[in-house]
Scaffold this motif. Structure first.
Motif, PDB file in Angstrom:
ATOM      1  N   ARG A  78       0.788  -1.210   0.000  1.00 33.38           N
ATOM      2  CA  ARG A  78       0.000   0.000   0.000  1.00 33.38           C
ATOM      3  C   ARG A  78       0.831   1.276   0.000  1.00 33.38           C
ATOM      4  O   ARG A  78       0.456   2.286  -0.599  1.00 33.38           O
ATOM      5  CB  ARG A  78      -0.814   0.074   1.318  1.00 33.38           C
ATOM      6  N   ASP A 198       5.999   2.107  10.447  1.00 34.37           N
ATOM      7  CA  ASP A 198       5.358   1.425   9.320  1.00 34.37           C
ATOM      8  C   ASP A 198       4.733   2.480   8.407  1.00 34.37           C
ATOM      9  O   ASP A 198       3.766   3.147   8.779  1.00 34.37           O
ATOM     10  CB  ASP A 198       4.279   0.466   9.840  1.00 34.37           C
ATOM     11  N   GLY A 200       3.032   2.341   5.593  1.00 36.12           N
ATOM     12  CA  GLY A 200       1.631   2.133   5.174  1.00 36.12           C
ATOM     13  C   GLY A 200       0.670   2.541   6.279  1.00 36.12           C
ATOM     14  O   GLY A 200      -0.333   3.222   6.040  1.00 36.12           O
TER      15      GLY A 200
HETATM   16 MG   LIG Z   1       3.115  -1.726   6.271  1.00 41.03          MG
END
Ligand SMILES: [Mg+2]
Ligand SMILES: O=P(O)(O)OC[C@H]1O[C@H](OP(=O)(O)OP(=O)(O)O)[C@H](O)[C@@H]1O
Ligand SMILES: O=c1cc[nH]c(=O)[nH]1
Length: 208
Positions: A78, A198, A200
């Motif tokens: 993503r 992270d 995303g």
């Molecule tokens: Mg991720």
């Protein structure tokens, strides 16, 4: 290690805000967008151009045309989507492919869940993903694209770990890597240190 670290005061300052854990998705997306545009300046520096005539209100002169119909931008889902708008703002005629990969949290191996790429195998592919950690995702995406017959690549990320750069250099020595920052190492969970967490989750607000 073959890598282009795009060192620029504007990028460094924006990266500091982006790394900050207090930066919420709204600002995170805006900063990602701004840094992507600055990075793209370097990523596209050697694209071929040809001379074309142009008439200004004053005189005829020589202008330049970029063969941008031959460019395909491929975000790795993503987090790569966080880079896409910035690239399309600057190269609106580019085609867009999508590769869906997610890391298995235990093995850190990439798991493929989607792939749709425009057909032009001679296109210059700009593969985009903010994070290059173990390098497994970027290397797998490049292998998939090469198996489909694509030939020309450059990879743009935001934060790279030495481990990821080494893997991509080893498996895909033909692919130049551009990054805003080369960080120190990976932690025991495969996250980049100091990194930004992270990507995303921070783009899409899925952090707990
Ligand atoms: Mg991720
Ligand atoms: O170099 P690697 O070790 O493969 O790690 C990097 C990958 O991890 C992240 O994606 P993630 O798997 O978290 O998926 P997401 O974008 O859906 O969050 C990131 O966006 C890269 O695709
Ligand atoms: O630090 C990391 C490593 C992998 N994926 C991320 O989003 N961040």
């Amino acid at each position: 290690m073959q890598i282009h670290v795009v060192n620029h005061p504007l990028i460094k300052e924006k990266m500091t805000h982006l790394r900050d854990k207090k930066t919420a998705p709204r600002n995170f997306r805006r900063l990602l967008d701004e840094i992507a545009q600055l990075l793209l300046f370097e990523v596209t520096r050697d694209l071929p151009i040809r001379e074309v005539p142009v008439t200004t209100p004053i005189a005829e002169t020589t202008g330049y045309a970029l063969d941008i119909s031959g460019i395909t931008v491929v975000p790795i889902l993503r987090a790569g989507l966080g880079f896409l708008d910035a690239v399309l703002d600057l190269i609106p005629e580019a085609r867009v492919g999508h590769i869906g990969l997610t890391r298995d949290e235990e093995t850190l191996e990439p798991i493929k869940y989607y792939c749709k790429i425009p057909k032009d195998k001679d296109a210059e592919i700009i593969l985009i993903d903010p994070m290059l950690a173990t390098g497994g995702s970027a290397a797998a995406a490049l292998t998939m694209l090469k198996e489909e017959g694509y030939k020309h690549f450059r990879f743009m990320c935001l934060v790279a770990a030495p481990e990821g750069v080494e893997l991509v250099n080893r498996e895909h020595p033909d692919v130049p890597i551009y990054t805003a920052a080369l960080d120190d190492h990976l932690n025991e969970h495969g996250y980049i240190v100091p990194g930004l967490g992270d990507a995303g989750d921070r783009v899409f607000g899925t952090v707990e």
